[in-house]
Motif scaffolding. Structure first.
Motif, mmCIF file in Angstrom:
data_model
loop_
_atom_site.group_PDB
_atom_site.id
_atom_site.type_symbol
_atom_site.label_atom_id
_atom_site.label_comp_id
_atom_site.label_asym_id
_atom_site.label_seq_id
_atom_site.Cartn_x
_atom_site.Cartn_y
_atom_site.Cartn_z
ATOM 1 N N GLU A 168 10.967 18.561 -15.251
ATOM 2 C CA GLU A 168 10.429 16.582 -14.664
ATOM 3 C C GLU A 168 9.608 16.418 -13.318
ATOM 4 O O GLU A 168 8.512 17.627 -12.701
ATOM 5 C CB GLU A 168 11.265 16.216 -13.939
ATOM 6 N N LEU A 169 8.620 15.371 -13.205
ATOM 7 C CA LEU A 169 8.177 15.461 -12.259
ATOM 8 C C LEU A 169 8.374 15.381 -10.907
ATOM 9 O O LEU A 169 9.240 13.999 -10.848
ATOM 10 C CB LEU A 169 7.173 13.988 -12.721
ATOM 11 N N THR A 170 8.356 15.650 -9.726
ATOM 12 C CA THR A 170 8.210 15.086 -8.360
ATOM 13 C C THR A 170 7.480 14.995 -7.480
ATOM 14 O O THR A 170 5.827 15.524 -7.918
ATOM 15 C CB THR A 170 8.816 16.541 -7.510
ATOM 16 N N THR A 171 6.490 13.672 -7.097
ATOM 17 C CA THR A 171 5.904 13.152 -6.734
ATOM 18 C C THR A 171 5.839 12.988 -4.684
ATOM 19 O O THR A 171 6.989 12.933 -4.559
ATOM 20 C CB THR A 171 5.814 11.254 -7.038
ATOM 21 N N TYR A 172 5.203 13.357 -4.427
ATOM 22 C CA TYR A 172 5.154 13.400 -2.827
ATOM 23 C C TYR A 172 3.514 12.629 -2.240
ATOM 24 O O TYR A 172 2.397 13.270 -2.469
ATOM 25 C CB TYR A 172 4.598 15.224 -2.447
ATOM 26 N N LEU A 173 4.200 11.487 -1.830
ATOM 27 C CA LEU A 173 2.711 11.006 -1.926
ATOM 28 C C LEU A 173 2.934 11.412 -0.184
ATOM 29 O O LEU A 173 3.223 11.886 1.292
ATOM 30 C CB LEU A 173 3.791 9.093 -1.485
ATOM 31 N N ASN A 174 0.637 11.326 0.074
ATOM 32 C CA ASN A 174 0.363 10.964 1.188
ATOM 33 C C ASN A 174 0.897 10.186 2.607
ATOM 34 O O ASN A 174 0.970 9.030 2.188
ATOM 35 C CB ASN A 174 -1.234 11.116 1.344
ATOM 36 N N THR A 175 1.566 10.694 3.486
ATOM 37 C CA THR A 175 2.010 10.115 4.476
ATOM 38 C C THR A 175 0.637 9.665 5.880
ATOM 39 O O THR A 175 0.879 9.406 7.116
ATOM 40 C CB THR A 175 3.377 10.749 5.156
ATOM 41 N N LYS A 176 -0.202 10.362 5.962
ATOM 42 C CA LYS A 176 -1.682 10.468 7.129
ATOM 43 C C LYS A 176 -2.969 8.991 6.521
ATOM 44 O O LYS A 176 -2.741 8.867 5.692
ATOM 45 C CB LYS A 176 -2.258 11.724 6.543
ATOM 46 N N SER A 211 -17.855 12.344 14.350
ATOM 47 C CA SER A 211 -18.374 13.700 13.596
ATOM 48 C C SER A 211 -17.929 14.047 11.804
ATOM 49 O O SER A 211 -18.103 14.328 11.580
ATOM 50 C CB SER A 211 -18.741 15.073 13.915
ATOM 51 N N ARG A 212 -16.178 13.274 12.785
ATOM 52 C CA ARG A 212 -15.259 13.997 11.372
ATOM 53 C C ARG A 212 -14.014 13.250 11.520
ATOM 54 O O ARG A 212 -13.787 12.556 13.063
ATOM 55 C CB ARG A 212 -14.757 15.317 11.447
ATOM 56 N N TYR A 213 -13.586 12.625 10.468
ATOM 57 C CA TYR A 213 -11.894 11.630 10.923
ATOM 58 C C TYR A 213 -11.193 13.150 10.996
ATOM 59 O O TYR A 213 -11.173 14.368 10.254
ATOM 60 C CB TYR A 213 -12.274 11.311 9.383
ATOM 61 N N SER A 214 -9.836 12.364 11.730
ATOM 62 C CA SER A 214 -8.888 12.964 12.445
ATOM 63 C C SER A 214 -7.799 11.952 11.516
ATOM 64 O O SER A 214 -7.767 11.141 10.763
ATOM 65 C CB SER A 214 -8.788 12.893 13.668
ATOM 66 N N GLN A 215 -6.915 13.606 11.280
ATOM 67 C CA GLN A 215 -5.610 12.678 10.926
ATOM 68 C C GLN A 215 -4.392 11.903 11.578
ATOM 69 O O GLN A 215 -3.837 12.567 12.801
ATOM 70 C CB GLN A 215 -4.873 13.296 10.132
ATOM 71 N N VAL A 216 -3.955 10.402 11.295
ATOM 72 C CA VAL A 216 -2.227 10.676 12.342
ATOM 73 C C VAL A 216 -1.588 10.138 10.773
ATOM 74 O O VAL A 216 -2.022 9.952 10.344
ATOM 75 C CB VAL A 216 -2.614 9.074 13.197
ATOM 76 N N GLU A 217 -0.244 9.814 11.628
ATOM 77 C CA GLU A 217 0.874 9.705 10.728
ATOM 78 C C GLU A 217 0.405 7.625 10.375
ATOM 79 O O GLU A 217 0.371 6.945 11.264
ATOM 80 C CB GLU A 217 2.274 9.596 11.263
#
Length: 230
Positions: A168-176, A211-217
């Motif tokens: 079975e498939l398990t999905t993990y969505l990006n939270t950023k 110059s770069r993107y940063s990630q936040v919740e």
């Protein structure tokens, strides 16, 4: 993911259509389906960029204590590297299990020790450009596992789906979310900015841009801006 459908062994044309729509998105001709074989087809892509790839579900199981890993990149994030490490390992000290997996291709990794891991996906050759990060993913002994990467609305980050062979498939969505800053105030000497506690500008003069993107919740986050120290 659907259940398996039985077909007689033969050569087929496989047609992919959107549900309820008669027009064919893609046709795979001359597909030979043999006795006692199992195949998973993965359909992906937006309208006009549709694609499909297949996975054999008859891969030989590895030795006890090992897990065979495949990476399927159906995202729109370009070529990616995939790291499978212990939780605290710095990517500077790690090697990807597969490198430069392009969209629509399958990267096959050597078997890894079974256990619980952290999975990180970066742009190919750039450990600073993180596209996905998830912890506590367990690989079972003698297992064959596919990590399927799919597109997000931004097109840069990816979601991940873990598919054990025949399972079975398990999905993990990006939270950023990805953020950056630009300084457009001409009547000051320096601007600083933080979004969700992440610094995106640090005393830059007018005209500067991150110059770069940063990630936040993702979600509601505080934005704090300083102008000439105020």
């Amino acid at each position: 993911i659907s259940s398996y459908v039985e077909l007689d062994s033969d050569t087929y044309s496989l047609k992919f259509r959107r549900n309820g729509v008669s027009a064919t998105l893609s046709t795979a001709s001359g597909v030979q389906l043999t006795d006692d074989s199992h195949i998973t087809y993965i359909a992906y892509g937006r309208n006009g960029r549709f694609g499909a790839t297949s996975l054999s579900d008859d891969e030989t199981e590895p030795d006890s204590g090992k897990t065979h890993v495949r990476v399927v990149n159906t995202s729109e994030a370009g070529s990616v590297d995939v790291y499978v490490t212990d939780e605290t390992v710095d990517l500077n000290d790690a090697e990807p299990i597969v490198s430069a997996v392009a969209m629509g291709t399958v990267g096959t990794a050597p078997s890894v020790d079974s256990g619980t891991y952290r999975i990180r996906v970066t742009a190919a050759g750039d450990i600073e450009d993180l596209r996905f990060d998830i912890s506590n993913i367990t690989f079972e002994s003698e297992g064959v596992v596919s990590i399927i990467l799919t597109a997000t609305p931004s097109g840069a980050l990816v979601n991940a789906h873990i598919l054990p062979q025949g399972g079975e498939l398990t999905t993990y969505l990006n939270t950023k979310a990805r953020v950056r800053g630009a300084q457009g105030i001409s009547v000051c000497t320096a601007v600083t900015a933080k979004i969700g506690g992440v610094r995106v500008l640090g005393t830059q003069p007018v005209g500067a841009i991150s110059s770069r993107y940063s990630q936040v919740e993702a979600g509601e986050v505080p934005v704090v801006t300083g102008v000439d120290g105020v």
